[in-house]
Design a protein around this motif. Structure first.
Motif, PDB file in Angstrom:
ATOM      1  N   PRO A 241     111.992  36.294  95.860  1.00  0.00           N
ATOM      2  CA  PRO A 241     111.186  35.557  96.845  1.00  0.00           C
ATOM      3  C   PRO A 241     110.317  36.469  97.706  1.00  0.00           C
ATOM      4  CG  PRO A 241     113.404  34.668  96.760  1.00  0.00           C
ATOM      5  CD  PRO A 241     113.420  35.923  95.947  1.00  0.00           C
ATOM      6  N   ALA A 242     110.899  37.572  98.203  1.00  0.00           N
ATOM      7  CA  ALA A 242     110.128  38.499  99.045  1.00  0.00           C
ATOM      8  C   ALA A 242     109.014  39.148  98.245  1.00  0.00           C
ATOM      9  CB  ALA A 242     111.061  39.563  99.627  1.00  0.00           C
ATOM     10  N   TRP A 243     109.325  39.504  96.995  1.00  0.00           N
ATOM     11  CA  TRP A 243     108.307  40.144  96.145  1.00  0.00           C
ATOM     12  C   TRP A 243     107.161  39.172  95.864  1.00  0.00           C
ATOM     13  CZ3 TRP A 243     106.200  39.152  91.326  1.00  0.00           C
ATOM     14  CH2 TRP A 243     105.458  40.183  90.751  1.00  0.00           C
ATOM     15  N   PHE A 244     107.489  37.954  95.487  1.00  0.00           N
ATOM     16  CA  PHE A 244     106.491  36.938  95.151  1.00  0.00           C
ATOM     17  C   PHE A 244     105.609  36.625  96.360  1.00  0.00           C
ATOM     18  CE2 PHE A 244     105.231  32.452  94.264  1.00  0.00           C
ATOM     19  CZ  PHE A 244     104.589  32.660  93.047  1.00  0.00           C
ATOM     20  N   LYS A 245     106.226  36.517  97.529  1.00  0.00           N
ATOM     21  CA  LYS A 245     105.470  36.231  98.753  1.00  0.00           C
ATOM     22  C   LYS A 245     104.516  37.369  99.064  1.00  0.00           C
ATOM     23  CE  LYS A 245     106.065  34.993 103.632  1.00  0.00           C
ATOM     24  NZ  LYS A 245     107.055  34.746 104.718  1.00  0.00           N
ATOM     25  N   ALA A 246     104.978  38.610  98.900  1.00  0.00           N
ATOM     26  CA  ALA A 246     104.132  39.772  99.185  1.00  0.00           C
ATOM     27  C   ALA A 246     102.963  39.857  98.213  1.00  0.00           C
ATOM     28  CB  ALA A 246     104.967  41.047  99.120  1.00  0.00           C
ATOM     29  N   VAL A 247     103.232  39.577  96.936  1.00  0.00           N
ATOM     30  CA  VAL A 247     102.156  39.611  95.936  1.00  0.00           C
ATOM     31  C   VAL A 247     101.093  38.567  96.260  1.00  0.00           C
ATOM     32  CG1 VAL A 247     101.595  39.154  93.510  1.00  0.00           C
ATOM     33  CG2 VAL A 247     103.573  40.563  94.080  1.00  0.00           C
ATOM     34  N   ASN A 248     101.520  37.373  96.605  1.00  0.00           N
ATOM     35  CA  ASN A 248     100.574  36.297  96.901  1.00  0.00           C
ATOM     36  C   ASN A 248      99.827  36.508  98.217  1.00  0.00           C
ATOM     37  OD1 ASN A 248     100.581  34.065  94.816  1.00  0.00           O
ATOM     38  ND2 ASN A 248     102.776  34.322  95.125  1.00  0.00           N
ATOM     39  N   SER A 249     100.361  37.386  99.068  1.00  0.00           N
ATOM     40  CA  SER A 249      99.686  37.648 100.345  1.00  0.00           C
ATOM     41  C   SER A 249      98.599  38.710 100.226  1.00  0.00           C
ATOM     42  CB  SER A 249     100.713  38.103 101.396  1.00  0.00           C
ATOM     43  OG  SER A 249     101.188  39.413 101.110  1.00  0.00           O
ATOM     44  N   LEU A 250      98.514  39.395  99.078  1.00  0.00           N
ATOM     45  CA  LEU A 250      97.535  40.473  98.905  1.00  0.00           C
ATOM     46  C   LEU A 250      96.102  40.049  99.254  1.00  0.00           C
ATOM     47  CD1 LEU A 250      98.679  42.388  95.680  1.00  0.00           C
ATOM     48  CD2 LEU A 250      98.664  43.228  98.024  1.00  0.00           C
ATOM     49  N   PRO A 251      95.620  38.899  98.775  1.00  0.00           N
ATOM     50  CA  PRO A 251      94.230  38.527  99.086  1.00  0.00           C
ATOM     51  C   PRO A 251      93.967  38.389 100.586  1.00  0.00           C
ATOM     52  CG  PRO A 251      95.061  37.215  97.265  1.00  0.00           C
ATOM     53  CD  PRO A 251      96.240  37.945  97.838  1.00  0.00           C
TER      54      PRO A 251
ATOM     55  N   ILE B 226     105.447  45.579 102.196  1.00  0.00           N
ATOM     56  CA  ILE B 226     105.646  44.263 102.817  1.00  0.00           C
ATOM     57  C   ILE B 226     106.992  43.655 102.425  1.00  0.00           C
ATOM     58  CG2 ILE B 226     104.768  41.897 102.930  1.00  0.00           C
ATOM     59  CD1 ILE B 226     101.978  43.083 102.359  1.00  0.00           C
ATOM     60  N   SER B 227     107.331  43.768 101.140  1.00  0.00           N
ATOM     61  CA  SER B 227     108.532  43.084 100.632  1.00  0.00           C
ATOM     62  C   SER B 227     109.805  43.895 100.775  1.00  0.00           C
ATOM     63  CB  SER B 227     108.340  42.728  99.157  1.00  0.00           C
ATOM     64  OG  SER B 227     108.255  43.904  98.362  1.00  0.00           O
ATOM     65  N   GLY B 228     109.638  45.245 100.814  1.00  0.00           N
ATOM     66  CA  GLY B 228     110.818  46.106 100.813  1.00  0.00           C
ATOM     67  C   GLY B 228     111.443  46.230  99.443  1.00  0.00           C
ATOM     68  N   VAL B 229     110.733  45.767  98.409  1.00  0.00           N
ATOM     69  CA  VAL B 229     111.243  45.800  97.031  1.00  0.00           C
ATOM     70  C   VAL B 229     110.521  46.895  96.253  1.00  0.00           C
ATOM     71  CG1 VAL B 229     111.577  44.505  94.893  1.00  0.00           C
ATOM     72  CG2 VAL B 229     111.718  43.328  97.106  1.00  0.00           C
ATOM     73  N   GLN B 230     111.249  47.917  95.839  1.00  0.00           N
ATOM     74  CA  GLN B 230     110.676  48.989  95.035  1.00  0.00           C
ATOM     75  C   GLN B 230     110.513  48.514  93.594  1.00  0.00           C
ATOM     76  OE1 GLN B 230     109.638  52.087  95.785  1.00  0.00           O
ATOM     77  NE2 GLN B 230     110.162  52.007  97.977  1.00  0.00           N
ATOM     78  N   PHE B 231     109.357  48.818  92.975  1.00  0.00           N
ATOM     79  CA  PHE B 231     109.150  48.415  91.578  1.00  0.00           C
ATOM     80  C   PHE B 231     108.017  49.213  90.973  1.00  0.00           C
ATOM     81  CE2 PHE B 231     105.869  46.069  93.688  1.00  0.00           C
ATOM     82  CZ  PHE B 231     104.862  45.882  92.741  1.00  0.00           C
ATOM     83  N   THR B 232     107.989  49.253  89.650  1.00  0.00           N
ATOM     84  CA  THR B 232     106.886  49.808  88.872  1.00  0.00           C
ATOM     85  C   THR B 232     106.421  48.717  87.912  1.00  0.00           C
ATOM     86  OG1 THR B 232     108.257  50.588  87.035  1.00  0.00           O
ATOM     87  CG2 THR B 232     108.004  52.083  88.935  1.00  0.00           C
TER      88      THR B 232
END
Length: 411
Positions: free
Chosen positions: A217-227, A338-344
């Motif tokens: 949820p945090a990752w998805f919200k952060a991705v959608n907030s980029l614009p 923003i999300s606090g989720v580390q990823f590649t």
């Protein structure tokens, strides 16, 4: 024509209008002169295994007749011992071939390598083997390999293994490419074997990171907030790019380079024509992906019209030479912040795979969704996968992701 080859004789020989004339010395059998339309060249010839062998010595003027005669005696001595001087010269050149020369020949022979693969190889050569490039390959022995592997491993064990796998491929190529006069490889054994013999390969655990369900949820919200919160022309593209990866399991470069001609809105599929394993990969689009790409198509048209440009053939257009967007690393860091989720990008592929496996999707369907080869599975060789058979499992994965992201589930 037989004459004693002297300077005055050679100087007075006229150049023929066409072809070549041969003059053989009356004092040293096998020594001669070849005269063409604009050159006079000394040679020596004899028979090895009943085959005539001719060796060029050099041009008249560079060599005086007596110098050429002395060279000819040495060459004829080799021929008398059954040695083909041309083979010996070839072997000498082969033994002196450098790492850089072998690498160039390797790339030429492997002309089907992907540009990204060549970039990785070039980077490896520059980063780890710069000082070896002018060194004859035959001088790179097991001790040098062992020390180099240990040296790189002090910085990164994974990179040390990767560098030596690359070098192993170079040596394997050389084993079949460069031979001595007897037809034997100039390198009798691949020195990289030392690492296996001494068990020196580093144990590098395969990366297992995924985005856990409670972090989605945090990752998805952060991705959608980029614009809304990011800066730069790629913020809208980056949002859709990251969503495409996690909802398809595509590799980073496959997603970045996706073209509209490979998206079939009527059949609701997308195709990767030249993936890592060279097997064309067609995926069905879930409802979410279809809507995502349809909206991206419309937005690309609007963006191009506003700039007075033709629409890009790429789903994620860019301004560089490739024509598509560069890896949006800065925007990914923004999502992490923003999300606090580390990823590649590859973590997104692993997340897709992990979810698919957890849904008990059949092994054949799972491998087909990921375009993994099933080389050792005889049954798999008889299965022709229709993208339509993958539509239901693809939708199930999408539903799971959306549900985990606390979004409305697609039915």
């Amino acid at each position: 024509m037989a004459n004693k080859i002297t300077k005055s004789f050679v100087d007075n020989i006229p150049f023929p209008d066409t072809g070549q004339n041969f003059y053989r010395d009356t004092e040293l059998k096998g020594f001669g002169l070849r005269v063409g339309t604009g050159s006079k060249v000394y040679f020596a010839e004899g028979k090895v295994d009943n085959k005539t062998v001719r060796v060029t010595i050099g041009h008249h003027g560079v060599f005086a007749p007596e110098q050429a005669r002395t060279e000819a005696k040495g060459i004829l001595g080799m021929i008398a011992r059954g040695i083909n001087p041309n083979d010996a010269d070839k072997a000498k050149k082969a033994k002196s071939v450098t790492l850089a020369e072998v690498y160039t020949a390797y790339l030429k022979a492997r002309n089907s390598l992907k540009p990204r693969t060549i970039q990785d190889y070039d980077r490896c050569m520059k980063a780890y083997f710069e000082e070896w490039q002018t060194k004859p390959l035959a001088e790179i022995n097991k001790d040098l390999i062992e020390r180099k592997h240990r040296e790189i491993g002090e910085r990164s064990e994974a990179q040390a293994n990767l560098a030596m796998r690359f070098m192993r491929a170079i040596f394997n190529f050389a084993l079949g490419q460069y031979e001595d006069s007897a037809g034997n490889p100039i390198i009798s054994d691949n020195p990289i074997k030392r690492l296996s013999q001494t068990r020196s390969w580093y144990r590098v655990e395969r990366r297992q990171t995924v985005i856990k369900a409670h972090d989605l949820p945090a990752w998805f919200k952060a991705v959608n907030s980029l614009p809304d919160i990011a800066i730069g022309r790629n913020k809208h593209l980056a949002k859709d790019f990251l969503l495409l990866l996690i909802f398809t399991g595509l590799r980073r470069e496959e997603g970045l380079a996706l073209q509209w001609k490979l998206v079939d809105f009527k059949a609701k599929t997308l195709t990767i024509p030249d993936p890592k394993n060279r097997q064309t990969h067609t995926l069905p689009l879930s409802d979410f992906l279809f809507n995502l790409l349809e909206a991206r198509k419309a937005q690309n048209k609007i963006d191009a019209a506003e700039k007075g440009e033709d629409e890009s053939p790429f789903v994620f257009p860019g301004t560089g030479e490739k024509g598509y967007m560069d890896d949006p690393q800065k925007l990914m860091k923004k999502v992490i912040e923003i999300s606090g989720v580390q990823f590649t990008p590859h973590d997104l592929r692993r997340t897709f795979i992990t979810i698919a496996e957890s849904l008990d999707i059949s092994a054949y369907a799972l491998k087909s969704l990921l375009n993994h080869k099933m080389a050792n599975d005889i049954t798999a060789g008889y299965i022709i996968v229709d993208p339509e058979r993958l539509r239901e499992p693809m939708q199930r994965i999408t539903n799971y992701l959306l549900n985990a992201m606390e979004q409305k589930k697609n039915d």
